[in-house]
Design a protein around this motif. Structure first.
Motif, PDB file in Angstrom:
ATOM      1  N   CYS A   1     -42.116-111.460  -3.658  1.00 41.10           N
ATOM      2  CA  CYS A   1     -42.270-111.959  -2.224  1.00 41.10           C
ATOM      3  C   CYS A   1     -41.595-113.075  -2.073  1.00 41.10           C
ATOM      4  CB  CYS A   1     -43.868-112.211  -2.115  1.00 41.10           C
ATOM      5  SG  CYS A   1     -44.298-112.386  -0.225  1.00 41.10           S
ATOM      6  N   ARG A   2     -41.624-114.059  -2.998  1.00 42.71           N
ATOM      7  CA  ARG A   2     -40.548-115.283  -2.895  1.00 42.71           C
ATOM      8  C   ARG A   2     -39.029-115.234  -2.960  1.00 42.71           C
ATOM      9  NH1 ARG A   2     -44.651-117.799  -6.123  1.00 42.71           N
ATOM     10  NH2 ARG A   2     -43.443-117.293  -8.132  1.00 42.71           N
ATOM     11  N   ALA A   3     -38.929-114.195  -3.713  1.00 47.33           N
ATOM     12  CA  ALA A   3     -37.385-113.828  -3.891  1.00 47.33           C
ATOM     13  C   ALA A   3     -36.874-112.840  -2.507  1.00 47.33           C
ATOM     14  CB  ALA A   3     -37.034-112.597  -4.841  1.00 47.33           C
ATOM     15  N   TYR A   4     -37.953-112.419  -1.831  1.00 48.95           N
ATOM     16  CA  TYR A   4     -37.526-111.635  -0.489  1.00 48.95           C
ATOM     17  C   TYR A   4     -37.255-112.663   0.478  1.00 48.95           C
ATOM     18  CZ  TYR A   4     -39.184-106.897  -2.303  1.00 48.95           C
ATOM     19  OH  TYR A   4     -39.051-105.953  -3.074  1.00 48.95           O
ATOM     20  N   ARG A   5     -38.395-113.811   0.332  1.00 49.87           N
ATOM     21  CA  ARG A   5     -38.230-114.721   1.316  1.00 49.87           C
ATOM     22  C   ARG A   5     -36.658-115.802   1.195  1.00 49.87           C
ATOM     23  NH1 ARG A   5     -44.354-116.971   0.820  1.00 49.87           N
ATOM     24  NH2 ARG A   5     -45.157-115.386   1.841  1.00 49.87           N
ATOM     25  N   GLN A   6     -36.237-115.937  -0.155  1.00 44.02           N
ATOM     26  CA  GLN A   6     -35.032-116.463  -0.328  1.00 44.02           C
ATOM     27  C   GLN A   6     -33.774-115.893   0.344  1.00 44.02           C
ATOM     28  OE1 GLN A   6     -35.113-117.040  -4.545  1.00 44.02           O
ATOM     29  NE2 GLN A   6     -36.477-118.825  -4.648  1.00 44.02           N
ATOM     30  N   VAL A   7     -33.906-114.583   0.524  1.00 41.69           N
ATOM     31  CA  VAL A   7     -32.853-113.983   1.328  1.00 41.69           C
ATOM     32  C   VAL A   7     -33.188-113.610   2.666  1.00 41.69           C
ATOM     33  CG1 VAL A   7     -31.889-113.035  -0.998  1.00 41.69           C
ATOM     34  CG2 VAL A   7     -33.610-111.555   0.213  1.00 41.69           C
ATOM     35  N   GLY A   8     -34.132-114.354   3.316  1.00 41.28           N
ATOM     36  CA  GLY A   8     -34.351-114.287   4.610  1.00 41.28           C
ATOM     37  C   GLY A   8     -35.433-113.181   5.177  1.00 41.28           C
TER      38      GLY A   8
END
Length: 164
Positions: free
Chosen positions: A14-21
């Motif tokens: 989930c955090r990785a998804y947020r890091q790419v917008g």
């Protein structure tokens, strides 16, 4: 894998998804990761059509991604930039091609390690910062792929870089 470890891994995704917008949200207890269509719109279509659309978008130089597949139902979902100018004409173009748009407070399930792995949802094109086609670009691609001229050149060969 115990549930605590699974939940930690899901939070990492989930955090990785947020890091790419992607404004992703994790739902504790289910392990599902979703994105709301208030900030990101989605266009869903049969995988067969989606492959042609991607090939056309590559040829004309449009950005590709992010795209989520649902292997069990052979359906792909393109995440796109919202377009407030989206009108009924574009909506009818999507319907004609067997596609549908998800917008205005709907949720799209994203791949998650806690929900069936790649059997339920998998990435066709990974989310990358800054690469988001617009709804209008996607509709233009769909229209080109459903026109009579395109059907004459329907056979698509894929290169090793494009595995969809």
């Amino acid at each position: 894998m115990n549930s605590r470890r699974s939940q930690t891994k899901t939070w990492q995704w989930c955090r990785a998804y947020r890091q790419v917008g992607l404004p992703a949200q994790m739902h504790p207890g289910t392990g599902r990761i979703t994105v709301s269509t208030t900030q990101v719109w989605a266009v869903t279509m049969p995988a067969r059509m989606a492959r042609r659309v991607i090939e056309w978008m590559w040829r004309v130089g449009y950005g590709i991604g992010p795209i989520v597949s649902r292997p069990r139902v052979a359906e792909w979902t393109f995440l796109v930039r919202p377009d407030r100018e989206f009108g009924m004409l574009l909506h009818h173009e999507l319907q004609r091609a067997g596609a549908r748009i998800l917008r205005e407070s709907r949720s799209v399930l994203l791949p998650s390690p806690a929900v069936g792995g790649g059997l339920v949802r998998a990435w066709v094109a990974l989310p990358r910062t800054g690469i988001w086609p617009s709804v209008q670009q996607l509709v233009r691609a769909i229209s080109a792929c459903t026109s009579d001229n395109t059907h004459q050149h329907e056979r698509v060969t894929t290169t090793p870089e494009r595995r969809w």
